[in-house]
Structure formats: structure tokens, C-alpha cells
Scaffold this active site. Structure first.
Site, PDB file in Angstrom:
ATOM      1  N   HIS A 134     -92.797  59.775 -39.854  1.00 44.22           N
ATOM      2  CA  HIS A 134     -91.729  60.116 -40.798  1.00 44.22           C
ATOM      3  C   HIS A 134     -91.649  61.613 -41.093  1.00 44.22           C
ATOM      4  O   HIS A 134     -90.717  62.056 -41.752  1.00 44.22           O
ATOM      5  CB  HIS A 134     -91.830  59.286 -42.081  1.00 44.22           C
ATOM      6  CG  HIS A 134     -91.176  57.937 -41.931  1.00 44.22           C
ATOM      7  ND1 HIS A 134     -89.836  57.807 -41.646  1.00 44.22           N
ATOM      8  CD2 HIS A 134     -91.668  56.682 -41.992  1.00 44.22           C
ATOM      9  CE1 HIS A 134     -89.533  56.525 -41.552  1.00 44.22           C
ATOM     10  NE2 HIS A 134     -90.637  55.814 -41.746  1.00 44.22           N
ATOM     11  N   TYR A 312     -89.062  54.291 -31.724  1.00 47.92           N
ATOM     12  CA  TYR A 312     -90.241  54.274 -32.595  1.00 47.92           C
ATOM     13  C   TYR A 312     -90.089  53.347 -33.793  1.00 47.92           C
ATOM     14  O   TYR A 312     -90.930  53.332 -34.687  1.00 47.92           O
ATOM     15  CB  TYR A 312     -90.555  55.685 -33.093  1.00 47.92           C
ATOM     16  CG  TYR A 312     -92.003  56.075 -32.890  1.00 47.92           C
ATOM     17  CD1 TYR A 312     -93.039  55.333 -33.486  1.00 47.92           C
ATOM     18  CD2 TYR A 312     -92.366  57.157 -32.103  1.00 47.92           C
ATOM     19  CE1 TYR A 312     -94.358  55.668 -33.303  1.00 47.92           C
ATOM     20  CE2 TYR A 312     -93.688  57.497 -31.908  1.00 47.92           C
ATOM     21  CZ  TYR A 312     -94.674  56.751 -32.511  1.00 47.92           C
ATOM     22  OH  TYR A 312     -95.988  57.080 -32.330  1.00 47.92           O
TER      23      TYR A 312
HETATM   24  C1  HEM Z   1     -92.879  46.905 -44.055  1.00 43.55           C
HETATM   25  C2  HEM Z   1     -92.880  48.112 -43.615  1.00 43.55           C
HETATM   26  C3  HEM Z   1     -91.642  48.912 -43.392  1.00 43.55           C
HETATM   27  C4  HEM Z   1     -90.461  48.914 -44.071  1.00 43.55           C
HETATM   28  C5  HEM Z   1     -90.085  48.074 -45.287  1.00 43.55           C
HETATM   29  C6  HEM Z   1     -89.600  49.869 -43.421  1.00 43.55           C
HETATM   30  C7  HEM Z   1     -88.311  50.158 -43.835  1.00 43.55           C
HETATM   31  C8  HEM Z   1     -87.487  51.073 -43.242  1.00 43.55           C
HETATM   32  C9  HEM Z   1     -86.169  51.411 -43.715  1.00 43.55           C
HETATM   33  C10 HEM Z   1     -85.479  50.793 -44.933  1.00 43.55           C
HETATM   34  C11 HEM Z   1     -85.676  52.353 -42.874  1.00 43.55           C
HETATM   35  C12 HEM Z   1     -84.312  53.012 -42.944  1.00 43.55           C
HETATM   36  C13 HEM Z   1     -83.434  52.260 -42.031  1.00 43.55           C
HETATM   37  C14 HEM Z   1     -82.045  52.713 -41.899  1.00 43.55           C
HETATM   38  O1  HEM Z   1     -81.818  53.730 -41.249  1.00 43.55           O
HETATM   39  O2  HEM Z   1     -81.181  52.024 -42.384  1.00 43.55           O
HETATM   40  C15 HEM Z   1     -86.673  52.611 -41.867  1.00 43.55           C
HETATM   41  C16 HEM Z   1     -86.537  53.505 -40.847  1.00 43.55           C
HETATM   42  C17 HEM Z   1     -87.486  53.756 -39.896  1.00 43.55           C
HETATM   43  N1  HEM Z   1     -88.713  53.163 -39.783  1.00 43.55           N
HETATM   44 FE1  HEM Z   1     -89.481  51.782 -41.027  1.00 43.55          FE
HETATM   45  N2  HEM Z   1     -90.256  50.437 -42.369  1.00 43.55           N
HETATM   46  C18 HEM Z   1     -91.504  49.880 -42.307  1.00 43.55           C
HETATM   47  C19 HEM Z   1     -92.477  50.157 -41.355  1.00 43.55           C
HETATM   48  C20 HEM Z   1     -92.324  50.999 -40.279  1.00 43.55           C
HETATM   49  C21 HEM Z   1     -93.310  51.233 -39.247  1.00 43.55           C
HETATM   50  C22 HEM Z   1     -94.684  50.586 -39.181  1.00 43.55           C
HETATM   51  C23 HEM Z   1     -92.770  52.133 -38.369  1.00 43.55           C
HETATM   52  C24 HEM Z   1     -93.316  52.738 -37.112  1.00 43.55           C
HETATM   53  C25 HEM Z   1     -94.512  52.835 -36.811  1.00 43.55           C
HETATM   54  C26 HEM Z   1     -91.452  52.465 -38.853  1.00 43.55           C
HETATM   55  C27 HEM Z   1     -90.599  53.346 -38.240  1.00 43.55           C
HETATM   56  C28 HEM Z   1     -89.357  53.679 -38.693  1.00 43.55           C
HETATM   57  C29 HEM Z   1     -88.502  54.678 -38.062  1.00 43.55           C
HETATM   58  C30 HEM Z   1     -88.803  55.508 -36.820  1.00 43.55           C
HETATM   59  C31 HEM Z   1     -87.341  54.725 -38.824  1.00 43.55           C
HETATM   60  C32 HEM Z   1     -86.153  55.652 -38.622  1.00 43.55           C
HETATM   61  C33 HEM Z   1     -86.287  56.832 -39.560  1.00 43.55           C
HETATM   62  C34 HEM Z   1     -85.126  57.717 -39.555  1.00 43.55           C
HETATM   63  O3  HEM Z   1     -84.375  57.707 -38.578  1.00 43.55           O
HETATM   64  O4  HEM Z   1     -84.932  58.445 -40.537  1.00 43.55           O
HETATM   65  N3  HEM Z   1     -91.221  51.769 -40.012  1.00 43.55           N
HETATM   66  N4  HEM Z   1     -87.767  51.815 -42.104  1.00 43.55           N
HETATM   67  C1  LIG Z   2     -92.632  65.435 -32.256  1.00 42.91           C
HETATM   68  C2  LIG Z   2     -93.221  64.272 -31.596  1.00 42.91           C
HETATM   69  C3  LIG Z   2     -94.634  64.403 -31.670  1.00 42.91           C
HETATM   70  C4  LIG Z   2     -95.483  63.534 -31.503  1.00 42.91           C
HETATM   71  C5  LIG Z   2     -95.354  62.130 -31.227  1.00 42.91           C
HETATM   72  C6  LIG Z   2     -96.775  61.791 -31.015  1.00 42.91           C
HETATM   73  C7  LIG Z   2     -97.295  60.701 -30.773  1.00 42.91           C
HETATM   74  C8  LIG Z   2     -96.545  59.559 -30.569  1.00 42.91           C
HETATM   75  C9  LIG Z   2     -97.361  58.568 -29.918  1.00 42.91           C
HETATM   76  C10 LIG Z   2     -96.899  57.650 -29.165  1.00 42.91           C
HETATM   77  C11 LIG Z   2     -95.545  57.518 -28.663  1.00 42.91           C
HETATM   78  C12 LIG Z   2     -95.379  56.242 -28.002  1.00 42.91           C
HETATM   79  C13 LIG Z   2     -95.869  55.885 -26.887  1.00 42.91           C
HETATM   80  C14 LIG Z   2     -96.720  56.717 -26.091  1.00 42.91           C
HETATM   81  C15 LIG Z   2     -98.045  56.061 -25.956  1.00 42.91           C
HETATM   82  C16 LIG Z   2     -98.908  56.476 -25.121  1.00 42.91           C
HETATM   83  C17 LIG Z   2     -98.664  57.614 -24.257  1.00 42.91           C
HETATM   84  C18 LIG Z   2     -99.882  57.839 -23.448  1.00 42.91           C
HETATM   85  C19 LIG Z   2     -99.986  59.198 -22.928  1.00 42.91           C
HETATM   86  C20 LIG Z   2     -99.155  59.370 -21.734  1.00 42.91           C
HETATM   87  O1  LIG Z   2     -99.299  58.629 -20.728  1.00 42.91           O
HETATM   88  O2  LIG Z   2     -98.321  60.240 -21.750  1.00 42.91           O
END
Ligand code: HEM
Ligand SMILES: CC/C=C\C/C=C\C/C=C\C/C=C\C/C=C\CCCC(=O)O
Length: 528
Positions: A134, A312
């Protein structure tokens, strides 16, 4: 020449197979520095060269513009948008009208029964991911899904705040440290009420003792995020103490600024050597050695791509309930409850998250709370005119030819075919989430093959990795430089949790906490 290069380029599946097997071979390679450094340099270059730098496209134009390079408010694009005059939303293949996004969520994403992560990754891993990413996935919803408000990389803004104003509010201006308060004999971030002006997002009624002032406005949402925020805050202050010991003459400002550089370095070290190591599951030990790139051609700049943000969205990692020291909290009694960390203490909380299995990254495993995020992701993927899932595979030279190749679940394959009609008509996020799991890995192949390049590029292009930053004096001398070069997840927690004994700090759930129905072959914990 192009053809020769293609011929010599290793096939992604072969390379992956080599990396997750032949442990004996890797233990030899890992122990010979010359070999492992050469291979690591190859990985850095192979991965980062797959990313356009400077970026070529944004979501505004499907052709090259200068705006793509200069207008930082856009996300970049991995592949250009599908032109608006194409016959179908996916280009030329697939249906003319895509299925209703609600149906896609209902049939492909909705969890009916919780599927545990087959490699037994823990919730400590899931929250690490969410906390870390984030800092650079920051969609600007007011401007639209193609825009963002972040700094395009690992800028540690999730610890220090989104701008100088917030950073100043979080600082104590004494000895370089961040503001803290003591609760239950442990140090925590201050309450929001005590630091007016720090922007935090709350939903519904949230009690004041759950409202802390943190570096990222969403981090009050999940106690696991609050745990990481607390640990990094403590680490910053601990590092400042170390720096003050060797530089008693330094003022608050220098201690703070140098501490921040060290925190960025530690973050990258831990992300590569603990987190990416875990996600990749390679027997090859991946290392953080910026100096390996100093004799190569490498661009120290990065741009976050919209596809990386969508890729992601690992919401299936989240379970429906959380077991903290034997007490089970349904997710609705867990969100916005940061004070659970205070109640149990950071030691017990860390231990509990290390002992609970995350959810599997696969189809039909979105818990009810995050199904709306999946819906939003599908809708926005369409607004951004993402190319179909298979084009991203084609671009990496490993396309699918039929649905049964994409997933080994015949039911999911049939649903995809019914919804999208053609393997080249499957939309990006739906394909990614349905993909079959790669050998000895928690993800499908495209997550690794797309995520790898964006990650390596993003991590290694931070300023501290560049030749004129990467030296002891940047980090306050050998003491600071060594903190960066020896950082680990284990140390991060252990050094910042009070008491003589450390809790379990693990991205893998140990065998004694795996229900017998869940034992699996080739899991990491079998080797523990
Ligand atoms: C229960 C746990 C979680 C809740 C309730 C939650 C909730 C949310 C919400 C409400 C959004 C905004 C969605 C929108 O654009 O409308 C969001 C975005 C996002 N979430 Fe989650 N999330 C959770 C866990 C996770 C996890 C574990 C990951 C990744 C490892 C993740 C990755 C993301 C990403 C990449 C975005 C987009 C952010 C952005 O574009 O600004 N979230 N999530
Ligand atoms: C600005 C972005 C910076 C960092 C993001 C860093 C880590 C993200 C980690 C994982 C992303 C998702 C999958 C990649 C997982 C393994 C990759 C293994 C290494 C490789 O083969 O290149």
C-alpha cells in the site's frame, strides 16, 4: 538476431522448474559466491529489462506519448490499452459484450468454502504483503482508475506519511524519533486524537481507542496492519538510538533523515531475502546486493503499472476468521480493532499470525468482505481497456491455447468458457485468479512472470541502490550500513518486541499448527 535471442531465452516454465527443484544443486550454487552473484545479476537484469523504463504508455493513449513519461499522476501500463475502435472489448477475440461483473464475481470469485494456502503461508505473510504494497498502490479514485497519488515505488511513505506535512505530524522532533505512547507497557503509535491532522480513514463507528495516527490512512482497518505499523515505528526509533550512540553530535534532523534511509534499506533487504524468497519458493537464495548492478546498464527510475496493481489484489489470502491465542474472531469483529494488538501484546499477536494459514490464491476464494473489491477490479479493468489475460502470457512467450491449460479445475474451465467464449477473450483479473497453481508455488505462473519484473525493477531502482548512494556514509557509517545489510524479518520483530524470548516469526505455519486434513507434499514446512 531477434530469433537467435528468442531461441536462447530460457522458457519460463523450464526456468521455474529448475529453480524449485534440484535442491542439492542449488545448495552448491548458493555456497559459491561467484556463482550465486553471477546468477543474481542475471535475475536482476532478466527481470528488470522486461519493464519499459522510462514507461511508454498510460491508460490515456494506446500509443507512445511524452505524457507517459512526464505525467506522474498516471499509472504506467504493462501493455497498451485495447483501442476503442476494436470489434470486441478484448480486441478481436472474445465476446462483443462481456458478462455482467456481478456474475463474474458470483461464479468465479465468491468463496463458498475457505481454501487454505497449499504451501501453508501464514497470515504474517499476508499482512506483510498488504502493509508493504500500500505504499505504492494508491489509486486516485477521484481522478479515475488510471490515476494514482503515490511516489511510484518503495518510498516508505507507509511508515512516514504521504507527504512532508504528515511526516512532520508523526515526528517527535527529538533524537530523530517518531511520536509514540505507552500502552500496557509497550510502545505504540499515538492516538489520532493526540496528533490532530493525520488523515485516517474510518468506516462506521470506530471507538477512539482504536483510532491511531499511522503513516497510511488505511492501516487502522486491520489489526495485522497496525502490528506492522507499530513494529516499523519501533524499528525507526531503535535505529535512531543506534545512530545517536555513534554520532552523539548529530541533531534531530540528521538522525531522522538517516534513520529513514536505513528503514528503506532494511525494507528492501527483508522484501527480497525473506518475502520474495518465500513467494518464489526457489531453492536459489535471492539476495539484495545493489553493487552487482553498478557495472551494468540499469535505469534508476520506476513507475507503477496499473496491471501490477490489479495483479496484486491478493484478497483470497484473507480468511473469514482470525485465531488469536485460541480466541476466534470472525472478520467483522476483527476489522478496525487495532486495540486487539494492544490487548494481547505484540508478542502474542505476532505468534498467532505466524500460526494461522492464509487463504489460497485461486478462483472462488474471495471472502464476503472483499468480493466488492473483486467487482471493482473487474469493472476498472474494463474501464482501463486491459488487454486479455492471454496477451500478457503471449507477451512473455507462453500463451495458453485452451481453457484446460489455464486451469486444472474442469468446472472453472467450463465457467470461463461459458463466460468468455474464447481463451483469447478472458479478461485479465479473471484469468489471473483462475490460473492453475505453478509447481511448488502459491501462485499461477503469470503472477510470478509479471510480478517478478515489476518487483525486481521497483526494488533495485530505489535511489539508495544507485552507485553514489550505496556506501556506508549515506547510512551514518558502518553501523547503519550493517543494519541494512543484515536486516531480516526475524530481527525486525525480535529486536522490537519486549521480553527475553521471541515469538514465532514466520511466513510459513509450522507443522504442529497444520490441521491433519491439511498436510501436503512438497510444502516448505515438511522441511522444517
Ligand atoms: C480482509 C482484508 C482486506 C480488505 C478488507 C481489503 C479491502 C480493500 C479495499 C476496500 C480496497 C479498495 C478497493 C477499491 O478500489 O474499490 C482494496 C484495495 C486493494 N487491496 Fe485490499 N483488502 C484486504 C486485504 C488485502 C491484501 C492481503 C492484499 C494484498 C496482499 C490487498 C491488496 C490490495 C490492492 C493492491 C488494492 C488496490 C489499491 C489501490 O489501487 O489503491 N488487500 N482492498
Ligand atoms: C515498486 C514495486 C516494488 C516492489 C514489489 C516487491 C515485491 C513484490 C513481490 C512479489 C511480486 C509478486 C510476485 C513475484 C514473486 C516472486 C518473484 C521471484 C523472483 C523472480 O523470479 O523474479
Amino acid at each position: 538476431m531477434q530469433r537467435l535471442r528468442r531461441l536462447l531465452k530460457p522458457n519460463p516454465e523450464t526456468l521455474h522448474h529448475l529453480l524449485v527443484n534440484y535442491k542439492w544443486l542449488w545448495s552448491i550454487i548458493n555456497s559459491v559466491t561467484f556463482l550465486s552473484d553471477s546468477l543474481m545479476t542475471f535475475v536482476y537484469l532478466l527481470r528488470s529489462n522486461a519493464v519499459d523504463s522510462p514507461p511508454l504508455y498510460t491508460s490515456a493513449h494506446e500509443y507512445i506519448t511524452l505524457e507517459a513519461s512526464y505525467n506522474l499522476s498516471y499509472y504506467a501500463r504493462g501493455l497498451p490499452a485495447v483501442p476503442t475502435d476494436c470489434p470486441t472489448p478484448m480486441g478481436i477475440k472474445g465476446k462483443r459484450v462481456l458478462p455482467d461483473p456481478k456474475i463474474v464475481v458470483e461464479r468465479l470469485f465468491k468463496r463458498t468454502v475457505f481454501k487454505p494456502e497449499p504451501m501453508h503461508s501464514s497470515l504474517l505473510l499476508a499482512y506483510f504483503a498488504q502493509h508493504f504494497i500500500h505504499q505504492f498502490f494508491k489509486t486516485d479514485h477521484q481522478k479515475g482508475p488510471g490515476f494514482q497519488w503515490g511516489g511510484h515505488g518503495v518510498d516508505v511513505s507507509h511508515v512516514y506519511g504521504k507527504n512532508k506535512h504528515v511526516e512532520n505530524l508523526l515526528r517527535s522532533f527529538q533524537d530523530g524519533k517518531l511520536k509514540t505512547q505507552v500502552l500496557n507497557n509497550e510502545e505504540y503509535p499515538p492516538y489520532q486524537a493526540d496528533v490532530p491532522g493525520v488523515p485516517m480513514t474510518w468506516m462506521g463507528q470506530v471507538a477512539d481507542n482504536n483510532k491511531f495516527a499511522l503513516g497510511h490512512q488505511f492501516f487502522g482497518m486491520m489489526p495485522g496492519l497496525f502490528l506492522y505499523a507499530t513494529i516499523w515505528m519501533r524499528e525507526h526509533n531503535r535505529v535512531c538510538d543506534e545512530l545517536r550512540r555513534v554520532h552523539p553530535e548529530w541533531d534531530d534532523e540528521r538522525l531522522f533523515q538517516t534513520g529513514k534511509l536505513i528503514i528503506q534499506g532494511e525494507t528492501i533487504k527483508i522484501v527480497i531475502e525473506d518475502y520474495v524468497q518465500h513467494l518464489s519458493n526457489y531453492h536459489f537464495l535471492v539476495t539484495f546486493k545493489p553493487e552487482l548492478l553498478h557495472t551494468e546498464v540499469f535505469q534508476y527510475q520506476n513507475r507503477i503499472a496499473a496491471e501490477f496493481d490489479h495483479m496484486y489484489r491478493w484478497h483470497p489470502l484473507m480468511p473469514d476468521e482470525f485465531n488469536i491465542s485460541g480466541v476466534v474472531y470472525p472478520i467483522m469483529e476483527f476489522i478496525f480493532k487495532s486495540d486487539l494488538v494492544v490487548k494481547y501484546g505484540t508478542k502474542v499477536f505476532t505468534d498467532s499470525l505466524s500460526r494461522q494459514i492464509a487463504g489460497q490464491m485461486t478462483a472462488r476464494n474471495h471472502g464476503f468482505l472483499t468480493q466488492s473489491v473483486a467487482l471493482d477490479t473487474i469493472e476498472n479493468g474494463r474501464k482501463l481497456r486491459f488487454q486479455p489475460y492471454n496477451n500478457y502470457r503471449k507477451n512473455l512467450d507462453f500463451p495458453h491455447t485452451k481453457f484446460s491449460e489455464l486451469t486444472d479445475d474442469p468446472e472453472v474451465a467450463a465457467t470461463l468458457e461459458e463466460l468468455y467464449g474464447d481463451i483469447d477473450g478472458v479478461e485479465f483479473y479473471a484469468g489471473l485468479l483462475s490460473e492453475k497453481r505453478r509447481e511448488n508455488n502459491m501462485f499461477g505462473a503469470l503472477v510470478i512472470e509479471m510480478g517478478g519484473p515489476f518487483s525486481v525493477k521497483g526494488l533495485m531502482s530505489t535511489p539508495i541502490c544507485s552507485p553514489r548512494y550505496w556506501k556506508p556514509s549515506t547510512f551514518g557509517g558502518d553501523v547503519g550500513f550493517n543494519i541494512v545489510k543484515t536486516a531480516s524479518l526475524e530481527k525486525l520483530f525480535c529486536k522490537n518486541i519486549p521480553g527475553d524470548e521471541c515469538p514465532l516469526i514466520s511466513f510459513v505455519v509450522p507443522p504442529e499448527n497444520i490441521p491433519s486434513s491439511e498436510k501436503c507434499e512438497n510444502c516448505k514446512n515438511d522441511e522444517l
